[in-house]
Design a protein around this motif. Sequence first.
Motif, PDB file in Angstrom:
ATOM      1  N   LEU A  88       0.838  -1.208   0.000  1.00  0.00           N
ATOM      2  CA  LEU A  88       0.000   0.000   0.000  1.00  0.00           C
ATOM      3  C   LEU A  88       0.870   1.253   0.000  1.00  0.00           C
ATOM      4  CD1 LEU A  88      -2.642  -1.040   2.689  1.00  0.00           C
ATOM      5  CD2 LEU A  88      -3.112  -0.630   0.269  1.00  0.00           C
ATOM      6  N   ARG A 128      -3.441   5.235   2.353  1.00  0.00           N
ATOM      7  CA  ARG A 128      -3.635   3.800   2.630  1.00  0.00           C
ATOM      8  C   ARG A 128      -5.112   3.498   2.865  1.00  0.00           C
ATOM      9  NH1 ARG A 128       0.622   0.335   5.917  1.00  0.00           N
ATOM     10  NH2 ARG A 128       2.012   0.297   4.138  1.00  0.00           N
ATOM     11  N   VAL A 129      -5.733   4.333   3.690  1.00  0.00           N
ATOM     12  CA  VAL A 129      -7.151   4.132   3.984  1.00  0.00           C
ATOM     13  C   VAL A 129      -7.959   4.263   2.704  1.00  0.00           C
ATOM     14  CG1 VAL A 129      -9.112   4.922   5.331  1.00  0.00           C
ATOM     15  CG2 VAL A 129      -6.805   5.145   6.264  1.00  0.00           C
ATOM     16  N   ALA A 189      -7.001   3.828  -0.347  1.00  0.00           N
ATOM     17  CA  ALA A 189      -6.771   2.694  -1.258  1.00  0.00           C
ATOM     18  C   ALA A 189      -7.606   1.483  -0.826  1.00  0.00           C
ATOM     19  CB  ALA A 189      -5.277   2.337  -1.271  1.00  0.00           C
ATOM     20  N   LEU A 190      -7.610   1.202   0.459  1.00  0.00           N
ATOM     21  CA  LEU A 190      -8.396   0.050   0.933  1.00  0.00           C
ATOM     22  C   LEU A 190      -9.882   0.275   0.701  1.00  0.00           C
ATOM     23  CD1 LEU A 190      -6.498  -0.858   4.227  1.00  0.00           C
ATOM     24  CD2 LEU A 190      -6.724  -2.289   2.183  1.00  0.00           C
ATOM     25  N   GLU A 191     -10.334   1.487   0.973  1.00  0.00           N
ATOM     26  CA  GLU A 191     -11.758   1.774   0.761  1.00  0.00           C
ATOM     27  C   GLU A 191     -12.117   1.622  -0.723  1.00  0.00           C
ATOM     28  OE1 GLU A 191     -13.179   5.500   2.411  1.00  0.00           O
ATOM     29  OE2 GLU A 191     -15.048   5.362   1.264  1.00  0.00           O
ATOM     30  N   THR A 192     -11.226   2.111  -1.590  1.00  0.00           N
ATOM     31  CA  THR A 192     -11.481   2.023  -3.033  1.00  0.00           C
ATOM     32  C   THR A 192     -11.535   0.567  -3.491  1.00  0.00           C
ATOM     33  OG1 THR A 192     -10.368   4.134  -3.363  1.00  0.00           O
ATOM     34  CG2 THR A 192     -10.592   2.708  -5.302  1.00  0.00           C
ATOM     35  N   ILE A 193     -10.547  -0.207  -3.090  1.00  0.00           N
ATOM     36  CA  ILE A 193     -10.498  -1.615  -3.507  1.00  0.00           C
ATOM     37  C   ILE A 193     -11.747  -2.359  -3.036  1.00  0.00           C
ATOM     38  CG2 ILE A 193      -9.278  -3.811  -3.168  1.00  0.00           C
ATOM     39  CD1 ILE A 193      -6.670  -2.063  -2.808  1.00  0.00           C
ATOM     40  N   LEU A 194     -12.083  -2.171  -1.767  1.00  0.00           N
ATOM     41  CA  LEU A 194     -13.215  -2.917  -1.207  1.00  0.00           C
ATOM     42  C   LEU A 194     -14.541  -2.458  -1.808  1.00  0.00           C
ATOM     43  CD1 LEU A 194     -11.988  -3.106   2.499  1.00  0.00           C
ATOM     44  CD2 LEU A 194     -12.163  -5.008   0.878  1.00  0.00           C
TER      45      LEU A 194
END
Lengths: 207, 222
Positions: free
Chosen positions: A15, A22-23, A25-30
């Motif tokens: 990440l 980072r947050v 990116a995770l929100e986007t992916i999920l």
Amino acid sequence: MPHDHSDHDHPHALLPPEPALRVKALETILTEKGLIDPAALDEIIDTYQNKIGPQNGARVVAKMWSDPAFRAAMLSDPMPLLEEMGFYGRQGEHMVIVENTPEVHNVVVCTLCSCYPWPLLGIPPGWYKSDAYRSRVVREPRKVLAEFGLDLPEGKSVRVWDSTAEIRYLVVPERPEGTEGMSEEELVALVTRDSMIGTGLAQEPGA
Amino acid sequence: MSRVHDMGGRFGDGAVTPGDDATFAEDWHARALAVTLAAGALGQWNIDSSRHARELLAPKDYSRFSYYEKWMAALADLLVERGVVSREELAAGHGTGRSELAGRALQADKVAGVLSGGSPYVREDAEAARFRVGDRVTTRRPARNALVDGGHTRLPSYAAGATGTIVLCHGGHVFPDSNGHYLGEAAQPLYAVAFAARDLWGEGAEGDEVVLDLWQSYLEPA
């Protein structure tokens, strides 16, 4: 004995280094995978930002100060009463209420992570999750309390509760002197968050 | 043999900063909490394995990461470990295709119910209780997971090998040392055990105590 393989593999390094990214990116992916609903995130944040917080615990404490039967029931079997008040939920499934007395002062910590009674106090403050609080309050509680401006008299014992399981502890501070005539609603305003963690006392009336 | 999170009693951390007390000091802190809770609702891990994921961070990362950075790093690691997200997706910053778990995604109108519903950890099928209030017990030493080498445990190192007194019996609770590794809930009786501060630290005022919640298999009769 099986070994913990995850020790050698840290995908988080993939990440971006900057925390907010980072947050994101995770929100986007999920979200793109249909695994989270951004509107649900807004709802979670609103809950802990605006709806659940120390005002809940303060109501419990003020009622315990005002109502001896309620106090006795809270000390022996709090969960049915907390459910009735709407103060049941995540990170508060198994509450134990501990009372400060002239002889004993209670203080709560989680040395291993950050366990805290969310339905009654909300999300823990930064200092509660800090290395300094976690490492020191079990070993030198009197010094740590002094850093909060709380100097305990000699002769009063300190009992530190390290929340190592799913039991969550709420401290009931001593009822301040000069509050005999006050209503439950007036008492609520004297009960601070720190007084229910044990790093403070309830406020004096008129303070 | 302890891990970096097991810091109770450690020296050198300096003063506590009571002024650091915002619910969310930064917007992304709130978002990190919400993403973590929403991802947890997919049911691919449990509270013990999510704690263990944070404990598995390298000591240098654990120490330099702020609180919610630890959460984010552990969440990324869990998502990959459990096969929910691929390493390629993490590296790209984008998801490729709808997940077969998408039907489980927490919807906004279900949030209040999930948060207020809680998730009780008491179990009726725990093994029989060996101890009663007032019993003297000694904890396992060293503090270690007896099922998985280097695995998750909730016995802090500072209380390993110490003798204390049972003050509360909490009933049967899910056992983190097993549940944290997906080896079953393996419920055991849980007790609050009070230790004299002097017995833990070699100093401290008469009467001062530290109380920990400890599972039965951490304890032997003293």
